[in-house]
Design an enzyme around this catalytic site. Structure first.
Site, PDB file in Angstrom:
ATOM      1  N   LYS A   1      17.954   6.386 -68.757  1.00 33.10           N
ATOM      2  CA  LYS A   1      18.761   7.533 -68.723  1.00 33.10           C
ATOM      3  C   LYS A   1      19.695   7.464 -67.745  1.00 33.10           C
ATOM      4  CE  LYS A   1      15.095  10.057 -67.303  1.00 33.10           C
ATOM      5  NZ  LYS A   1      14.084   9.101 -67.296  1.00 33.10           N
TER       6      LYS A   1
ATOM      7  N   ARG B   1      12.932  18.608 -66.382  1.00 37.66           N
ATOM      8  CA  ARG B   1      11.776  17.870 -66.541  1.00 37.66           C
ATOM      9  C   ARG B   1      10.381  18.865 -66.971  1.00 37.66           C
ATOM     10  NH1 ARG B   1      13.685  12.982 -63.025  1.00 37.66           N
ATOM     11  NH2 ARG B   1      12.050  11.140 -63.575  1.00 37.66           N
TER      12      ARG B   1
ATOM     13  N   ARG C   1      13.500  -3.407 -62.072  1.00 34.94           N
ATOM     14  CA  ARG C   1      14.612  -2.555 -61.822  1.00 34.94           C
ATOM     15  C   ARG C   1      14.880  -2.601 -59.944  1.00 34.94           C
ATOM     16  NH1 ARG C   1      15.105   3.888 -62.951  1.00 34.94           N
ATOM     17  NH2 ARG C   1      12.988   3.887 -62.071  1.00 34.94           N
TER      18      ARG C   1
ATOM     19  N   ARG D   1      12.051   0.072 -55.950  1.00 33.00           N
ATOM     20  CA  ARG D   1      11.806   1.337 -55.394  1.00 33.00           C
ATOM     21  C   ARG D   1      10.340   1.621 -55.262  1.00 33.00           C
ATOM     22  NH1 ARG D   1      14.708   5.528 -59.793  1.00 33.00           N
ATOM     23  NH2 ARG D   1      12.846   6.772 -59.454  1.00 33.00           N
TER      24      ARG D   1
ATOM     25  N   ARG E   1       3.307   8.223 -63.200  1.00 37.48           N
ATOM     26  CA  ARG E   1       4.595   8.761 -63.776  1.00 37.48           C
ATOM     27  C   ARG E   1       4.994   8.821 -65.166  1.00 37.48           C
ATOM     28  NH1 ARG E   1       9.228   5.500 -61.336  1.00 37.48           N
ATOM     29  NH2 ARG E   1      10.648   7.231 -61.740  1.00 37.48           N
TER      30      ARG E   1
HETATM   31  P1  ADP Z   1      15.854   5.832 -66.049  1.00 40.14           P
HETATM   32  O1  ADP Z   1      17.074   6.471 -65.409  1.00 40.14           O
HETATM   33  O2  ADP Z   1      15.513   6.411 -67.378  1.00 40.14           O
HETATM   34  O3  ADP Z   1      14.695   5.990 -65.150  1.00 40.14           O
HETATM   35  P2  ADP Z   1      17.183   3.295 -65.538  1.00 40.14           P
HETATM   36  O4  ADP Z   1      18.461   3.627 -66.495  1.00 40.14           O
HETATM   37  O5  ADP Z   1      17.221   3.222 -64.190  1.00 40.14           O
HETATM   38  O6  ADP Z   1      16.264   4.286 -66.249  1.00 40.14           O
HETATM   39  O7  ADP Z   1      16.686   2.055 -66.301  1.00 40.14           O
HETATM   40  C1  ADP Z   1      15.366   1.323 -65.845  1.00 40.14           C
HETATM   41  C2  ADP Z   1      15.475  -0.046 -65.885  1.00 40.14           C
HETATM   42  O8  ADP Z   1      16.000  -0.556 -67.181  1.00 40.14           O
HETATM   43  C3  ADP Z   1      16.767  -0.630 -64.982  1.00 40.14           C
HETATM   44  O9  ADP Z   1      16.546  -1.599 -64.341  1.00 40.14           O
HETATM   45  C4  ADP Z   1      17.919  -0.679 -66.093  1.00 40.14           C
HETATM   46  O10 ADP Z   1      19.050  -1.823 -65.716  1.00 40.14           O
HETATM   47  C5  ADP Z   1      17.252  -1.448 -67.254  1.00 40.14           C
HETATM   48  N1  ADP Z   1      17.394  -1.075 -68.437  1.00 40.14           N
HETATM   49  C6  ADP Z   1      18.177   0.387 -69.020  1.00 40.14           C
HETATM   50  N2  ADP Z   1      18.694   0.125 -70.097  1.00 40.14           N
HETATM   51  C7  ADP Z   1      17.930  -0.869 -70.703  1.00 40.14           C
HETATM   52  C8  ADP Z   1      18.155  -1.557 -72.140  1.00 40.14           C
HETATM   53  N3  ADP Z   1      18.807  -0.777 -72.963  1.00 40.14           N
HETATM   54  N4  ADP Z   1      17.586  -2.781 -72.343  1.00 40.14           N
HETATM   55  C9  ADP Z   1      17.063  -3.474 -71.007  1.00 40.14           C
HETATM   56  N5  ADP Z   1      16.925  -2.896 -69.958  1.00 40.14           N
HETATM   57  C10 ADP Z   1      17.444  -1.740 -69.606  1.00 40.14           C
HETATM   58  P1  AMP Z   2      14.128   9.780 -61.086  1.00 45.11           P
HETATM   59  O1  AMP Z   2      14.973   8.994 -60.160  1.00 45.11           O
HETATM   60  O2  AMP Z   2      14.765  10.610 -62.173  1.00 45.11           O
HETATM   61  O3  AMP Z   2      13.254   8.633 -61.702  1.00 45.11           O
HETATM   62  O4  AMP Z   2      13.206  10.828 -60.282  1.00 45.11           O
HETATM   63  C1  AMP Z   2      12.563  10.047 -59.245  1.00 45.11           C
HETATM   64  C2  AMP Z   2      11.317  11.236 -58.841  1.00 45.11           C
HETATM   65  O5  AMP Z   2      12.048  12.331 -58.453  1.00 45.11           O
HETATM   66  C3  AMP Z   2      10.485  11.702 -60.040  1.00 45.11           C
HETATM   67  O6  AMP Z   2       9.487  10.889 -60.052  1.00 45.11           O
HETATM   68  C4  AMP Z   2      10.072  13.186 -59.383  1.00 45.11           C
HETATM   69  O7  AMP Z   2       9.131  12.907 -58.396  1.00 45.11           O
HETATM   70  C5  AMP Z   2      11.284  13.556 -58.519  1.00 45.11           C
HETATM   71  N1  AMP Z   2      12.499  14.346 -59.440  1.00 45.11           N
HETATM   72  C6  AMP Z   2      13.545  13.995 -60.075  1.00 45.11           C
HETATM   73  N2  AMP Z   2      14.078  14.888 -60.810  1.00 45.11           N
HETATM   74  C7  AMP Z   2      12.849  15.954 -60.887  1.00 45.11           C
HETATM   75  C8  AMP Z   2      12.851  17.269 -61.567  1.00 45.11           C
HETATM   76  N3  AMP Z   2      13.984  17.886 -62.257  1.00 45.11           N
HETATM   77  N4  AMP Z   2      11.935  17.951 -61.379  1.00 45.11           N
HETATM   78  C9  AMP Z   2      10.596  17.549 -60.564  1.00 45.11           C
HETATM   79  N5  AMP Z   2      10.823  16.313 -60.047  1.00 45.11           N
HETATM   80  C10 AMP Z   2      12.019  15.518 -60.179  1.00 45.11           C
END
Ligand code: ADP
Ligand code: AMP
Length: 214
Positions: A13, A88, A127, A160, A171
């Site tokens: 995302k 969420r 990541r 992280r 999660r």
């Molecule tokens: P989210 O925001 O949904 O938690 P991220 O955008 O941070 O996910 O992506 C999670 C991990 O996967 C990151 O390390 C990112 O670089 C990698 N990633 C994102 N999209 C892809 C893809 N299409 N193919 C492979 N790896 C990806």
């Molecule tokens: P993210 O960076 O989107 O993966 O979010 C990391 C963490 O932040 C999540 O696992 C939740 O604990 C908290 N968080 C982020 N956005 C929300 C939301 N909209 N509602 C509740 N918790 C959130």
């Protein structure tokens, strides 16, 4: 253009939201980034949020909704925005819809980046996030030029705490229970678009651009 990014943690995302924000010139609003900035700055909100985030749980709705509603009312959001990690839960989605309806507005697109659970744990363990600017990389799929150094600001990269496998599984469970119902919610509103998130980052992005229009 008001866009919501849906998908499991690690589905991509944030990666796609940043690219959308850049292409369409709209702000990228990540609630996870806002909480992490608050934790780093030692604010009261950060202290409260951390207790939930460390356990892989969602931060309570009442700590999230007002923060997002205030943010989308700021001037730079006049032409739209891409929300990443919000809503969420169903109550969050309803609160957002109500706040927008009060302003005569609505969400235009909910994009569901679809990645099966089996792929997620592997993605998350690779990541890496920059401690200074929050940029995100992947050791295999989106590597930095120099190992462990952010390409954008030269900051240090970390895994992280909530990306460790035991927390990722928690999660994912929380995602299926509390966030996945939003897919039906936005399907009923006829604004849901599902994209295959298992393909390359650029392929996923091309698909999204086709949905949003150039
Ligand atoms: P989210 O925001 O949904 O938690 P991220 O955008 O941070 O996910 O992506 C999670 C991990 O996967 C990151 O390390 C990112 O670089 C990698 N990633 C994102 N999209 C892809 C893809 N299409 N193919 C492979 N790896 C990806
Ligand atoms: P993210 O960076 O989107 O993966 O979010 C990391 C963490 O932040 C999540 O696992 C939740 O604990 C908290 N968080 C982020 N956005 C929300 C939301 N909209 N509602 C509740 N918790 C959130």
């Amino acid at each position: 253009m008001k866009i919501i990014m849906l998908g499991a943690p690690g589905a991509g995302k944030g990666t796609q939201a940043k690219k959308i924000a850049e292409k369409y010139g709209i702000p990228h609003i990540s609630t996870g980034d806002i909480f992490r900035a608050n934790i780093k700055n030692g604010t009261e909100l950060g202290k409260k949020a951390k207790t939930f985030m460390d356990k892989g749980l969602l931060v309570p709705d009442e700590l999230v909704v007002d923060l997002v509603v205030d943010r989308v009312n700021q001037e730079d959001c006049a032409n739209g925005y891409v929300l990443d990690g919000f809503p969420r839960t169903i109550p969050q989605a309803e609160a957002l819809d109500k706040a927008l309806a009060d302003m005569g507005q609505k969400v235009d697109y909910a994009i569901d980046v679809d990645v099966p659970d089996e792929n997620i744990v592997k993605r998350m363990s690779g990541r890496r996030a920059c401690v200074d600017c929050g940029a995100t990389y992947h050791i295999v799929y989106a590597p930095t030029k120099e190992e462990n150094v952010c390409d954008k600001c030269q900051g240090e990269l970390i895994l992280r705490d909530d990306d460790k496998p035991e927390t990722v599984q928690k999660r994912l469970n929380v995602y299926h229970e509390q966030t996945q119902p939003l897919i039906d919610y936005y399907t009923e509103k006829k604004i849901l678009a599902k994209v295959d998130g298992t393909t390359d980052i650029e392929v996923v992005f091309d698909t999204i651009v086709k949905i949003l229009g150039a």
